[in-house]
Design a protein around this motif. Structure first.
Motif, PDB file in Angstrom:
ATOM      1  N   LEU B  20       1.291  20.505  -3.307  1.00 11.80           N
ATOM      2  CA  LEU B  20       2.462  21.927  -2.049  1.00 11.80           C
ATOM      3  C   LEU B  20       3.433  20.961  -1.837  1.00 11.80           C
ATOM      4  O   LEU B  20       4.110  20.168  -1.342  1.00 11.80           O
ATOM      5  N   LYS B  21       4.492  22.522  -2.017  1.00 16.19           N
ATOM      6  CA  LYS B  21       5.453  21.619  -1.188  1.00 16.19           C
ATOM      7  C   LYS B  21       5.641  22.121   0.277  1.00 16.19           C
ATOM      8  O   LYS B  21       5.725  23.512   0.542  1.00 16.19           O
ATOM      9  N   GLY B  23       8.811  21.572   1.771  1.00 21.76           N
ATOM     10  CA  GLY B  23      10.608  20.755   1.740  1.00 21.76           C
ATOM     11  C   GLY B  23      11.203  21.634   2.829  1.00 21.76           C
ATOM     12  O   GLY B  23      12.072  21.449   3.600  1.00 21.76           O
ATOM     13  N   SER B  24      10.317  22.654   3.973  1.00 14.03           N
ATOM     14  CA  SER B  24      11.061  23.875   3.995  1.00 14.03           C
ATOM     15  C   SER B  24      10.781  23.253   5.779  1.00 14.03           C
ATOM     16  O   SER B  24      11.452  23.596   6.766  1.00 14.03           O
ATOM     17  N   ASN B  27       9.561  17.788   3.998  1.00 17.22           N
ATOM     18  CA  ASN B  27      10.219  16.651   3.836  1.00 17.22           C
ATOM     19  C   ASN B  27      11.320  16.951   2.840  1.00 17.22           C
ATOM     20  O   ASN B  27      11.550  16.012   2.179  1.00 17.22           O
ATOM     21  N   HIS B  28      11.699  17.590   3.204  1.00 17.84           N
ATOM     22  CA  HIS B  28      13.105  17.955   2.594  1.00 17.84           C
ATOM     23  C   HIS B  28      14.367  18.236   3.888  1.00 17.84           C
ATOM     24  O   HIS B  28      14.791  17.602   4.853  1.00 17.84           O
ATOM     25  N   GLN B  29      13.600  19.637   4.401  1.00 14.20           N
ATOM     26  CA  GLN B  29      15.054  20.120   5.525  1.00 14.20           C
ATOM     27  C   GLN B  29      13.651  19.675   7.007  1.00 14.20           C
ATOM     28  O   GLN B  29      12.572  19.771   6.158  1.00 14.20           O
ATOM     29  N   ILE B  30      13.836  19.486   8.245  1.00 13.67           N
ATOM     30  CA  ILE B  30      13.172  19.584   8.357  1.00 13.67           C
ATOM     31  C   ILE B  30      12.937  19.630   9.937  1.00 13.67           C
ATOM     32  O   ILE B  30      14.268  20.187  10.712  1.00 13.67           O
ATOM     33  N   THR B  32      12.717  19.039  13.084  1.00 11.25           N
ATOM     34  CA  THR B  32      12.327  18.189  14.388  1.00 11.25           C
ATOM     35  C   THR B  32      12.141  18.692  15.649  1.00 11.25           C
ATOM     36  O   THR B  32      10.651  17.692  15.737  1.00 11.25           O
ATOM     37  N   VAL B  35       7.900  17.929  13.981  1.00 16.19           N
ATOM     38  CA  VAL B  35       7.790  16.046  13.931  1.00 16.19           C
ATOM     39  C   VAL B  35       7.635  16.014  15.612  1.00 16.19           C
ATOM     40  O   VAL B  35       6.910  14.743  15.517  1.00 16.19           O
ATOM     41  N   GLU B  58      10.178   4.105   2.483  1.00 16.80           N
ATOM     42  CA  GLU B  58      10.911   5.571   2.672  1.00 16.80           C
ATOM     43  C   GLU B  58      11.030   6.028   1.619  1.00 16.80           C
ATOM     44  O   GLU B  58      10.153   5.875   0.653  1.00 16.80           O
ATOM     45  N   SER B  59      10.686   7.233   1.799  1.00 20.17           N
ATOM     46  CA  SER B  59      12.038   7.662   2.723  1.00 20.17           C
ATOM     47  C   SER B  59      10.784   9.365   3.819  1.00 20.17           C
ATOM     48  O   SER B  59      11.184   9.217   4.817  1.00 20.17           O
ATOM     49  N   SER B  60      10.072  10.151   2.559  1.00 24.24           N
ATOM     50  CA  SER B  60       9.781  11.380   4.226  1.00 24.24           C
ATOM     51  C   SER B  60       8.732  10.721   4.774  1.00 24.24           C
ATOM     52  O   SER B  60       9.200  11.743   5.735  1.00 24.24           O
ATOM     53  N   ILE B  62       9.970   8.782   6.539  1.00 25.41           N
ATOM     54  CA  ILE B  62      10.118   8.178   7.982  1.00 25.41           C
ATOM     55  C   ILE B  62      10.583   8.849   9.811  1.00 25.41           C
ATOM     56  O   ILE B  62      10.036   8.282  10.682  1.00 25.41           O
ATOM     57  N   PRO B  63      10.761  10.200   9.431  1.00 25.96           N
ATOM     58  CA  PRO B  63      10.914  11.071  10.910  1.00 25.96           C
ATOM     59  C   PRO B  63       9.907  10.847  11.863  1.00 25.96           C
ATOM     60  O   PRO B  63       9.598  10.950  12.905  1.00 25.96           O
TER      61      PRO B  63
END
Lengths: 190, 190
Positions: B20-21, B23-24, B27-30, B32, B35, B58-60, B62-63
């Motif tokens: 499941l992507k 990333g938008s 976990n690539h673009q965040i 905030t 989050v 790390e990494s995804s 972290i935020p």
């Protein structure tokens, strides 16, 4: 930025090879309050520049980039260090040598998350030889976007990264610049 | 958590191999703001448990871990995926297979940042086969500390990670549980 410098003086540890350990508050264990203040300081410096995205590279810069993006009210993007199955083939990529790990990483970012209309603020925790920031700047160039500037937490002023980044025409702001280090002390540039 | 589920429905993309992507926004673009809300929701669930540290790898994650730690007013720690020169030899370590990358990582955390008196909340972005969370739980055990619980953004309910984590006695809370996915849709468990 006084708050960061004081923490470096209080908790930073200098290791052989010009390594500064700040893992107790910045890049292993994170003091979220400090990073909030760092985000505010970055926005104080760059807030007038119409930034549309904040870009860092995994992993240590992520909290700082996250808070800068939050206060700028724009998305944060972190470039990744190797090809993941979760990333489409449709990426920009650059080879970046790592000062800390003595290796070379392929750093990639999806073409979806930097576009030619973007005005990008680069963020990282450390600036030593400049390879990470110059690599991120290259990704921005590949996208046809503009680099608005670069914000780093700690610049090692005794290495040439700051000079290289400024010579590349990047508006660089470092929250703390270290002029020199020895076994006992860290000396700031100002 | 409705806000997260809606974003998954709006922007998530299902790729072959039960990927499941997201990333938008995750976990690539965040995003905030999203989050921040996830951090608040995690604290709503775990805020009464006297947590002393938040731990991710790390990494995804972290935020999300950063915001949970911020609202809990405790330090965030991220375990690292390989040995860095900046990390002392004095670390806890565990081998963790990665579902996404089909490899095995040595995950380490400094003994300075988890102590036997800690009550640790584990955080990650995805829960699939459970290896990451069980690895973090093993690091907590090595420190002689207590795992207060685990918070993940997205649990793939059709894989066995959630079952394994719950059977390990970990108080797991997933902000969104996916019952099944096909090329066209994501179906949540509730």
């Amino acid at each position: 930025m006084g708050l960061l410098k004081q923490r470096i003086l209080d908790e930073g540890k200098v290791l052989p090879g010009n390594i500064l350990k700040v893992g107790s508050f910045l890049n292993h264990q994170i003091d979220t309050e400090l990073v909030f203040e760092m985000g505010k300081e970055i926005v104080r410096v760059f807030g007038h520049k119409n930034i549309t995205r904040v870009l860092t590279v995994e992993s240590s810069g992520i909290p700082i980039a996250f808070m800068a993006a939050h206060f700028l009210k724009v998305p944060m993007v972190f470039a990744k260090k190797s090809k993941s199955k979760n990333i489409s083939e449709d990426v920009y990529s650059v080879e970046v040598p790592s000062f800390t790990h003595k290796n070379v990483n392929t750093v990639i970012v999806s073409k979806n998350y930097i576009t030619k209309d973007d005005n990008v603020l680069l963020v990282d925790d450390f600036l030593a030889n400049g390879c990470a920031l110059l690599g991120l700047n290259e990704l921005v160039k590949q996208a046809g976007a503009t680099t608005a500037g670069a914000a780093v937490a700690i610049e090692k002023g005794f290495q040439d990264g700051g000079k290289k980044v400024r010579e590349a025409g990047i508006d660089l702001h470092s929250l703390a610049i270290i002029a020199r280090m020895d076994d006992e002390h860290v000396y700031f540039a100002d």
